[in-house]
Structure formats: structure tokens, C-alpha cells
Design a protein around this motif. Structure first.
Motif, PDB file in Angstrom:
ATOM      1  N   UNK A   1       0.856  -1.182   0.000  1.00  0.00           N
ATOM      2  CA  UNK A   1       0.000   0.000   0.000  1.00  0.00           C
ATOM      3  C   UNK A   1       0.891   1.229   0.000  1.00  0.00           C
ATOM      4  N   UNK A   2       0.660   2.128  -0.939  1.00  0.00           N
ATOM      5  CA  UNK A   2       1.440   3.368  -1.027  1.00  0.00           C
ATOM      6  C   UNK A   2       0.494   4.568  -1.018  1.00  0.00           C
ATOM      7  N   UNK A   3       0.827   5.575  -0.206  1.00  0.00           N
ATOM      8  CA  UNK A   3       0.044   6.813  -0.138  1.00  0.00           C
ATOM      9  C   UNK A   3       1.008   7.972  -0.348  1.00  0.00           C
ATOM     10  N   UNK A   4       0.839   8.669  -1.451  1.00  0.00           N
ATOM     11  CA  UNK A   4       1.720   9.793  -1.782  1.00  0.00           C
ATOM     12  C   UNK A   4       0.929  11.092  -1.740  1.00  0.00           C
ATOM     13  N   UNK A   5       1.438  12.061  -0.994  1.00  0.00           N
ATOM     14  CA  UNK A   5       0.804  13.372  -0.873  1.00  0.00           C
ATOM     15  C   UNK A   5       1.783  14.437  -1.335  1.00  0.00           C
ATOM     16  N   UNK A   6       1.319  15.343  -2.177  1.00  0.00           N
ATOM     17  CA  UNK A   6       2.131  16.481  -2.603  1.00  0.00           C
ATOM     18  C   UNK A   6       1.325  17.754  -2.383  1.00  0.00           C
ATOM     19  N   UNK A   7       1.944  18.725  -1.689  1.00  0.00           N
ATOM     20  CA  UNK A   7       1.252  19.966  -1.368  1.00  0.00           C
ATOM     21  C   UNK A   7       2.184  21.156  -1.580  1.00  0.00           C
ATOM     22  N   UNK A   8       1.585  22.302  -1.888  1.00  0.00           N
ATOM     23  CA  UNK A   8       2.333  23.548  -1.996  1.00  0.00           C
ATOM     24  C   UNK A   8       1.759  24.539  -0.981  1.00  0.00           C
ATOM     25  N   UNK A   9       2.662  25.205  -0.233  1.00  0.00           N
ATOM     26  CA  UNK A   9       2.255  26.101   0.850  1.00  0.00           C
ATOM     27  C   UNK A   9       2.859  27.475   0.681  1.00  0.00           C
ATOM     28  N   UNK A  10       2.195  28.452   1.296  1.00  0.00           N
ATOM     29  CA  UNK A  10       2.782  29.767   1.505  1.00  0.00           C
ATOM     30  C   UNK A  10       2.687  30.079   2.993  1.00  0.00           C
ATOM     31  N   UNK A  11       3.814  30.425   3.606  1.00  0.00           N
ATOM     32  CA  UNK A  11       3.859  30.656   5.043  1.00  0.00           C
ATOM     33  C   UNK A  11       4.406  32.048   5.323  1.00  0.00           C
ATOM     34  N   UNK A  12       3.735  32.770   6.205  1.00  0.00           N
ATOM     35  CA  UNK A  12       4.189  34.099   6.623  1.00  0.00           C
ATOM     36  C   UNK A  12       4.860  33.987   7.991  1.00  0.00           C
ATOM     37  N   UNK A  13       6.002  34.629   8.131  1.00  0.00           N
ATOM     38  CA  UNK A  13       6.669  34.660   9.427  1.00  0.00           C
ATOM     39  C   UNK A  13       6.016  35.710  10.322  1.00  0.00           C
ATOM     40  N   UNK A  14       6.075  35.469  11.652  1.00  0.00           N
ATOM     41  CA  UNK A  14       5.479  36.377  12.622  1.00  0.00           C
ATOM     42  C   UNK A  14       6.569  37.109  13.403  1.00  0.00           C
ATOM     43  N   UNK A  15       6.171  38.205  14.026  1.00  0.00           N
ATOM     44  CA  UNK A  15       7.091  38.960  14.877  1.00  0.00           C
ATOM     45  C   UNK A  15       7.015  38.383  16.291  1.00  0.00           C
ATOM     46  N   UNK A  16       7.714  37.277  16.510  1.00  0.00           N
ATOM     47  CA  UNK A  16       7.611  36.577  17.787  1.00  0.00           C
ATOM     48  C   UNK A  16       8.191  37.368  18.962  1.00  0.00           C
ATOM     49  N   UNK A  17       9.344  38.035  18.820  1.00  0.00           N
ATOM     50  CA  UNK A  17       9.835  38.836  19.951  1.00  0.00           C
ATOM     51  C   UNK A  17       8.825  39.890  20.395  1.00  0.00           C
ATOM     52  N   UNK A  18       8.103  40.471  19.439  1.00  0.00           N
ATOM     53  CA  UNK A  18       7.102  41.471  19.780  1.00  0.00           C
ATOM     54  C   UNK A  18       5.945  40.847  20.552  1.00  0.00           C
ATOM     55  N   UNK A  19       5.562  39.614  20.180  1.00  0.00           N
ATOM     56  CA  UNK A  19       4.522  38.906  20.922  1.00  0.00           C
ATOM     57  C   UNK A  19       4.919  38.729  22.382  1.00  0.00           C
ATOM     58  N   UNK A  20       6.150  38.308  22.603  1.00  0.00           N
ATOM     59  CA  UNK A  20       6.615  38.068  23.964  1.00  0.00           C
ATOM     60  C   UNK A  20       6.627  39.356  24.783  1.00  0.00           C
ATOM     61  N   UNK A  21       6.934  40.474  24.154  1.00  0.00           N
ATOM     62  CA  UNK A  21       7.009  41.751  24.861  1.00  0.00           C
ATOM     63  C   UNK A  21       5.631  42.319  25.181  1.00  0.00           C
ATOM     64  N   UNK A  22       4.716  42.225  24.224  1.00  0.00           N
ATOM     65  CA  UNK A  22       3.442  42.934  24.354  1.00  0.00           C
ATOM     66  C   UNK A  22       2.368  42.153  25.101  1.00  0.00           C
ATOM     67  N   UNK A  23       2.467  40.830  25.128  1.00  0.00           N
ATOM     68  CA  UNK A  23       1.415  40.035  25.748  1.00  0.00           C
ATOM     69  C   UNK A  23       1.939  39.467  27.062  1.00  0.00           C
ATOM     70  N   UNK A  24       1.531  40.129  28.147  1.00  0.00           N
ATOM     71  CA  UNK A  24       2.094  39.817  29.456  1.00  0.00           C
ATOM     72  C   UNK A  24       1.079  39.193  30.417  1.00  0.00           C
ATOM     73  N   UNK A  25      -0.007  38.582  29.882  1.00  0.00           N
ATOM     74  CA  UNK A  25      -0.943  37.898  30.773  1.00  0.00           C
ATOM     75  C   UNK A  25      -0.197  36.821  31.557  1.00  0.00           C
ATOM     76  N   UNK A  26      -0.380  36.805  32.863  1.00  0.00           N
ATOM     77  CA  UNK A  26       0.333  35.838  33.695  1.00  0.00           C
ATOM     78  C   UNK A  26      -0.414  34.512  33.763  1.00  0.00           C
ATOM     79  N   UNK A  27       0.303  33.495  34.209  1.00  0.00           N
ATOM     80  CA  UNK A  27      -0.303  32.167  34.367  1.00  0.00           C
ATOM     81  C   UNK A  27      -1.455  32.219  35.374  1.00  0.00           C
TER      82      UNK A  27
END
Length: 293
Positions: free
Chosen positions: A73-99
Motif C-alpha cells: 500500500x502506497x500513499x503519496x501526498x504532494x502539497x504547496x504552501x505559503x507561510x508568513x513569518x510572525x514577529x515573535x519577539x514582539x509577541x513576547x514583549x506585548x502580551x504579558x498575561x500571567x499564568x
């Protein structure tokens, strides 16, 4: 950034399978930062029936049945994607909700979204909360610590205290065993992180997908050398689900391609189903190629 992903799964049986029914989680899903441009799936032998669908978590599914005898049994999948990068350091700085703030919010969930999130605080097939896991994670996820910073610190803690070992575990290895042995693979580290986070009263979910690997400088990339991968996400109001990869000590951003998410691996296993006959043994081979275009 655009990618082409090719995933080939092959089963070889010791004797002929006379009938099989299967469901896959191999087709990609769209997310706020990831869009699938095109996709195709090819099953050999040709199924007598096949259809695409969507599961409870919104993941793409593909059902098929084969009613002719087959030893491969063979299952072959081929996909094409577009991915946008995020500003992760900014997320860490601006979102300070505590546990502590998040725990208090979840104790009285006043929106449908928060009530749905609580599902990811419960035990599931491969994840059970415990006092041992809570004690291990409690200091990192203390009330006064921001949620995102705690998750990032915990990701680093797993990366530094645990060893990647492909022979140490299997899909059924409990999180407490992983803690004791301090060894495992990406799936184990994702399960372990989720079990710890749920044990301290916060929501976490399992994410599966692909990871682009880059060859050493001056060397060509090997065909099939990329990998299926697993990591986790933690919920933060306003941001939603934020992802962390303890195997590689980072927040996914560009090189991680999401196929599915759920409570744990049992919800998103690449292939599951029923076969009739097939003999006492079988072999499985998986090849993944992630190519930037």
C-alpha cells in the motif's frame, strides 16, 4: 516563503490484504499564517471509494477503501504552501498575561471560545495529568510569570534536560516514564510538555506537521531526509494558540508546516483504519521532502 512538501508512506505485508478501510491526516490545513495553494493525494492500489472530509478539530481528512488483494500500500501526498513569518519577539514583549490571570479566567469561562479551550485541559488518550508532572512544571508556570515566557522557558528546560533518542520510547509511553528516563523523540516531548501544562491547570494541544531540515554547509540535501514532526501550542487570550517546539528549543516560525492538531497523537495519527488478512508481519517506510520554492 513558499514550500513544496512530498510525503510518501508505504506498507509492505507478508501476505495479501484482501480489504482495507483507512482515514488519513496527511493533507494540510490552512491557518492564519499558513495557506495551502494546492494539494493532491494518490493511493496505490486505486481505491474503490475515496472522499475528503473534516474532523472534529477542523483538520483535513481523507477516507479510502481498497477491495482488491494487495501486498503493498502506497500513499503519496504532494502539497504547496505559503507561510508568513510572525514577529515573535514582539509577541513576547506585548502580551504579558500571567499564568495566574489565565487560570482565574478559565475558572469562570464567560465566552464560548474559553469554554471550548477547557477541553484541552483534560486527560486524553495519551496524556494523563498527575502530581508528579505538576511538581516538575509548577515553578516555571508560577502565578506571577507571563504565560508566553513560561512556555518558552519550559521549552528550553525540556531541550536542555532531555535527550533525543529514537529507540527509547513508542507512541504509548506515558509522560511520567519520559520524565523518569529523560529520553524520547519529538512526539514524546510534545506529549510530555502538554501533560505538564495541563497538570498545572493551563490548556495545551498537540500539533503535527513537517519540519524543513537544512544540510550542513557545502552538502546537498538528501531526498527524503526531512521529517514528520510534533510540537505543542498553549492558549493565550487575544493571541489564540501559540506554538512551541521543545525538540528544537524554539517557537515555530516559517520552517514548521502544520497538518493537524488535537488533544494528542491519537487524534491526528497520519493513518488509521482496519485491514483484513495481511499476514502476521508488515513493514513501514516513510519519506518526507520539504523544498523551498
Amino acid at each position: 516563503m513558499r514550500y513544496r512538501v512530498r510525503h510518501l508512506t508505504e506498507y509492505q505485508y507478508s501476505s495479501a490484504v484482501t480489504l482495507c478501510y483507512n482515514m488519513t491526516h496527511l493533507l494540510p490545513r490552512n491557518t492564519p499564517k499558513q495557506q495551502c495553494l494546492s494539494q493532491r493525494i494518490l493511493v496505490t492500489p486505486t481505491p474503490i471509494y475515496q472522499s475528503a472530509g473534516e474532523d472534529y478539530f477542523g483538520n483535513e481528512t481523507f477516507y479510502f477503501s481498497i477491495q482488491e488483494p494487495h501486498k503493498k500500500l502506497a500513499i503519496e501526498v504532494e502539497c504547496f504552501f505559503e507561510i508568513e513569518e510572525e514577529d515573535l519577539p514582539n509577541q513576547l514583549q506585548l502580551h504579558d498575561m500571567t499564568c495566574g490571570d489565565l487560570r482565574r479566567l478559565l475558572a469562570q469561562p464567560w465566552t464560548p471560545e474559553l469554554r471550548m479551550v477547557k477541553e484541552f485541559m483534560l486527560d486524553s488518550t495519551h496524556i494523563q495529568c498527575s502530581k508528579l508532572l505538576r511538581d516538575y512544571a509548577a515553578e516555571t508556570f508560577a502565578d506571577e510569570v507571563p504565560v508566553l515566557q513560561a512556555a518558552l522557558d519550559f521549552t528550553h528546560k525540556i531541550f536542555t534536560e532531555f535527550t533525543f533518542d529514537a529507540t527509547a520510547t513508542d507512541v504509548t509511553t506515558p509522560a511520567e516514564t519520559v520524565l523518569k528516563e529523560r529520553r524520547g523523540v519529538c512526539q514524546d516531548f510534545a506529549h510530555f510538555a502538554i501533560a505538564c501544562i495541563r497538570s498545572v491547570g493551563l490548556p495545551a494541544r498537540y500539533v503535527s506537521g513537517y519540519l524543513e531540515t537544512l544540510p550542513p554547509p557545502g552538502q546537498e540535501k538528501l531526498v527524503g531526509a526531512d521529517a514528520s514532526h510534533a510540537w505543542f501550542a498553549i492558549y493565550v487570550p487575544e493571541l489564540g494558540w501559540v506554538e512551541f517546539d521543545p525538540t528544537n528549543d524554539l517557537m515555530p516560525n516559517g520552517q514548521h508546516i502544520v497538518t493537524a492538531w488535537g488533544r494528542d497523537y491519537a487524534d491526528v495519527s497520519p493513518l488509521q483504519g482496519v485491514i483484513f488478512d495481511g499476514g502476521e508481519t508488515h513493514s513501514l517506510s516513510v519519506s518526507v521532502d520539504v523544498q523551498r520554492i
